[in-house]
Design a protein around this motif. Structure first.
Motif, PDB file in Angstrom:
ATOM      1  N   LEU A 274      37.552  44.399  46.356  1.00  0.00           N
ATOM      2  CA  LEU A 274      38.060  45.045  45.141  1.00  0.00           C
ATOM      3  C   LEU A 274      39.579  45.158  45.129  1.00  0.00           C
ATOM      4  CD1 LEU A 274      37.476  46.689  42.508  1.00  0.00           C
ATOM      5  CD2 LEU A 274      37.474  48.733  43.969  1.00  0.00           C
ATOM      6  N   VAL A 275      40.165  45.619  46.223  1.00  0.00           N
ATOM      7  CA  VAL A 275      41.600  45.906  46.230  1.00  0.00           C
ATOM      8  C   VAL A 275      42.455  44.662  45.987  1.00  0.00           C
ATOM      9  CG1 VAL A 275      43.527  46.708  47.672  1.00  0.00           C
ATOM     10  CG2 VAL A 275      41.398  48.010  47.589  1.00  0.00           C
ATOM     11  N   PRO A 276      42.219  43.537  46.690  1.00  0.00           N
ATOM     12  CA  PRO A 276      43.036  42.355  46.376  1.00  0.00           C
ATOM     13  C   PRO A 276      42.889  41.898  44.934  1.00  0.00           C
ATOM     14  CG  PRO A 276      41.924  42.079  48.473  1.00  0.00           C
ATOM     15  CD  PRO A 276      41.324  43.288  47.838  1.00  0.00           C
ATOM     16  N   ALA A 277      41.661  41.901  44.417  1.00  0.00           N
ATOM     17  CA  ALA A 277      41.453  41.481  43.028  1.00  0.00           C
ATOM     18  C   ALA A 277      42.204  42.399  42.067  1.00  0.00           C
ATOM     19  CB  ALA A 277      39.957  41.486  42.708  1.00  0.00           C
ATOM     20  N   LEU A 278      42.154  43.705  42.307  1.00  0.00           N
ATOM     21  CA  LEU A 278      42.816  44.660  41.428  1.00  0.00           C
ATOM     22  C   LEU A 278      44.330  44.554  41.514  1.00  0.00           C
ATOM     23  CD1 LEU A 278      42.619  47.155  39.530  1.00  0.00           C
ATOM     24  CD2 LEU A 278      42.644  48.578  41.596  1.00  0.00           C
ATOM     25  N   VAL A 279      44.865  44.551  42.735  1.00  0.00           N
ATOM     26  CA  VAL A 279      46.318  44.569  42.922  1.00  0.00           C
ATOM     27  C   VAL A 279      46.954  43.269  42.435  1.00  0.00           C
ATOM     28  CG1 VAL A 279      48.188  44.757  44.610  1.00  0.00           C
ATOM     29  CG2 VAL A 279      46.182  46.232  44.805  1.00  0.00           C
ATOM     30  N   MET A 280      46.292  42.135  42.675  1.00  0.00           N
ATOM     31  CA  MET A 280      46.838  40.870  42.184  1.00  0.00           C
ATOM     32  C   MET A 280      46.902  40.850  40.662  1.00  0.00           C
ATOM     33  SD  MET A 280      45.051  38.121  44.769  1.00  0.00           S
ATOM     34  CE  MET A 280      45.348  38.188  46.533  1.00  0.00           C
ATOM     35  N   GLY A 281      45.884  41.379  40.025  1.00  0.00           N
ATOM     36  CA  GLY A 281      45.909  41.460  38.567  1.00  0.00           C
ATOM     37  C   GLY A 281      46.994  42.397  38.075  1.00  0.00           C
ATOM     38  N   VAL A 282      47.148  43.535  38.747  1.00  0.00           N
ATOM     39  CA  VAL A 282      48.214  44.482  38.382  1.00  0.00           C
ATOM     40  C   VAL A 282      49.579  43.811  38.508  1.00  0.00           C
ATOM     41  CG1 VAL A 282      49.399  46.587  39.129  1.00  0.00           C
ATOM     42  CG2 VAL A 282      46.913  46.571  38.915  1.00  0.00           C
ATOM     43  N   ALA A 283      49.764  43.028  39.563  1.00  0.00           N
ATOM     44  CA  ALA A 283      51.038  42.334  39.756  1.00  0.00           C
ATOM     45  C   ALA A 283      51.327  41.373  38.608  1.00  0.00           C
ATOM     46  CB  ALA A 283      51.026  41.580  41.084  1.00  0.00           C
ATOM     47  N   VAL A 284      50.310  40.625  38.170  1.00  0.00           N
ATOM     48  CA  VAL A 284      50.503  39.696  37.057  1.00  0.00           C
ATOM     49  C   VAL A 284      50.854  40.453  35.788  1.00  0.00           C
ATOM     50  CG1 VAL A 284      49.346  38.016  35.564  1.00  0.00           C
ATOM     51  CG2 VAL A 284      49.002  37.924  38.034  1.00  0.00           C
ATOM     52  N   GLY A 285      50.191  41.587  35.557  1.00  0.00           N
ATOM     53  CA  GLY A 285      50.511  42.399  34.391  1.00  0.00           C
ATOM     54  C   GLY A 285      51.944  42.888  34.393  1.00  0.00           C
ATOM     55  N   ASN A 286      52.459  43.211  35.571  1.00  0.00           N
ATOM     56  CA  ASN A 286      53.857  43.651  35.671  1.00  0.00           C
ATOM     57  C   ASN A 286      54.831  42.499  35.513  1.00  0.00           C
ATOM     58  OD1 ASN A 286      54.377  46.710  36.637  1.00  0.00           O
ATOM     59  ND2 ASN A 286      52.356  46.024  37.331  1.00  0.00           N
ATOM     60  N   VAL A 287      54.457  41.319  35.995  1.00  0.00           N
ATOM     61  CA  VAL A 287      55.322  40.148  35.809  1.00  0.00           C
ATOM     62  C   VAL A 287      55.509  39.855  34.330  1.00  0.00           C
ATOM     63  CG1 VAL A 287      55.448  37.647  36.129  1.00  0.00           C
ATOM     64  CG2 VAL A 287      54.839  39.114  38.054  1.00  0.00           C
TER      65      VAL A 287
END
Length: 384
Positions: free
Chosen positions: A133-146
């Motif tokens: 869960l955590v890698p999937a969530l954090v990677m998506g959050v990073a893309v949203g911030n980019v």
């Protein structure tokens, strides 16, 4: 050596932008179902045997799948040094959270069955859940911030300064939306893998969860696209020099609303990417409902391809915009390594990527077939 002059610098830059996208998509497709399966583990497996079946669908292949993550990180380091420097230092805490979660996966695989205790095994099952869960969530959050811009700037001597504060500033509404979309997308993908590799109750539960994840993927992708129309994007206000020096400060950039959609008006063929994102998820949903084995995973792979491609095509030529100093934003035309470096890396990629694909295909051919309780209870199989 003059062979590198056979390919223009700007063409090499575009090639490596495309290759970076291919490697990221390869990671999301190949390692993404591992993360999705781990996220679904506590919910599709109701007892120890069922959970061992789930674990053994990915246990033999997850290490090979992570090659795509290593390749992606290596490509960023060698082809886009400023991108590597800003993202891996600015997102340090987020990267640490991802690495910590990813470490739980091999540890969980190795230690889960070391004891017969139900409490012990349940604890490791939830550790594997966190590892997915955590890698999937954090990677998506990073893309949203980019997509919103990252707080960094370059000094006149090209020293990099990250102006952010804590990990929690990344957890803004749009970043969280992108993170939840990432989780639902990979959960859909993981459910598709389980329908391909399991049978019985695990298969049935994976289908039901996969249908919900597919619907969420469609809805969240649509909401994220609509929301993006209200988020400021970035565009050049100075002359674009595709073969210019790798110095972000040689350009001027303005921030304006709706800019991230201009590429689709200029190049209508790019609409293929978001279309694939929606149609792939819809196809996966229908395949789950029709109780097809294998088709949901193929369609979810198409959806991943479309969703990730949509992000890259929307931002092109920007790869990491700065929301505190737009001029410092990194683009395809000013954030790459030298002409020679890109050429040498291209030669290496042409040699080694096909080898990796061939090896991976061979492994999956050898391991083809469904996993059931009989397989994992046979001592000769050395199951997890």
């Amino acid at each position: 050596m003059i062979l590198h002059t056979l390919i223009d610098y700007e063409i090499l830059r575009v090639i490596w932008w495309l290759l970076l996208g291919v490697l990221l998509i390869g990671f999301a497709v190949m390692d993404g179902f591992d993360l999705g399966v781990a996220t679904l583990l506590p919910f599709v497996g109701r007892d120890d045997t069922e959970r061992r079946v789930v674990i053994n669908t990915i246990g033999p292949v997850w290490e090979g799948n992570q090659v795509w993550l290593i390749l992606g990180g290596g490509a960023i380091f060698a082809a886009w040094p400023p991108l590597y420097a800003v993202s891996f230092s600015g997102f340090y805490l987020a990267m640490f959270a991802i690495l910590f979660a990813l470490i739980l996966r091999p540890v969980g695989f190795k230690y889960r069955s070391k004891r017969e205790s139900a409490t012990w095994r349940t604890a490791w099952d939830w550790a594997l859940f966190v590892g997915g869960l955590v890698p999937a969530l954090v990677m998506g959050v990073a893309v949203g911030n980019v997509l919103q811009g990252v707080p960094f700037h370059f000094a006149d001597d090209l020293r990099i300064f990250y102006d952010g504060t804590t990990l929690f500033e990344l957890l803004n509404p749009y970043g969280l939306l992108a993170g939840i979309l990432s989780v639902s997308m990979l959960a859909m993908h993981g459910a598709g893998w389980l329908t391909l590799k399991t049978s019985g109750n695990v298969n049935a539960r994976a289908r039901r969860i996969g249908m919900v994840a597919a619907i969420l993927t469609i809805v969240l992708f649509a909401v994220g696209g609509f929301w993006l129309t209200m988020i400021d994007g970035y565009r050049f206000t100075s002359e674009i020099v595709p073969a210019g020096p790798s110095n972000p400060l040689y350009k001027t950039v303005e921030v304006a609303s709706g800019v991230w959609f201009q590429n689709y008006a200029t190049y209508p063929w790019m609409m293929i990417a978001p279309a694939l994102g929606f149609l792939g998820a819809l196809g996966s949903l229908l395949a789950f409902a029709a109780k097809k084995d294998g088709a949901p995973w193929l369609f979810s792979s198409v959806s991943i391809l479309g969703i990730i491609s949509t992000v890259g095509l929307s931002m092109f030529p920007f790869i990491l915009p700065s929301n505190v100093d737009p001029r410092s934003s990194l683009t395809v035309w000013d954030a790459s390594s030298s002409h020679m470096t890109l050429f040498i890396m291209l030669v290496c990629a042409v040699i080694f990527v096909p080898i990796i694909i061939a090896y991976t295909s061979f492994v999956y051919k050898v391991l083809w077939g469904k996993v059931d309780a009989k397989d994992i209870n046979d001592p000769a199989n050395h199951a997890y």
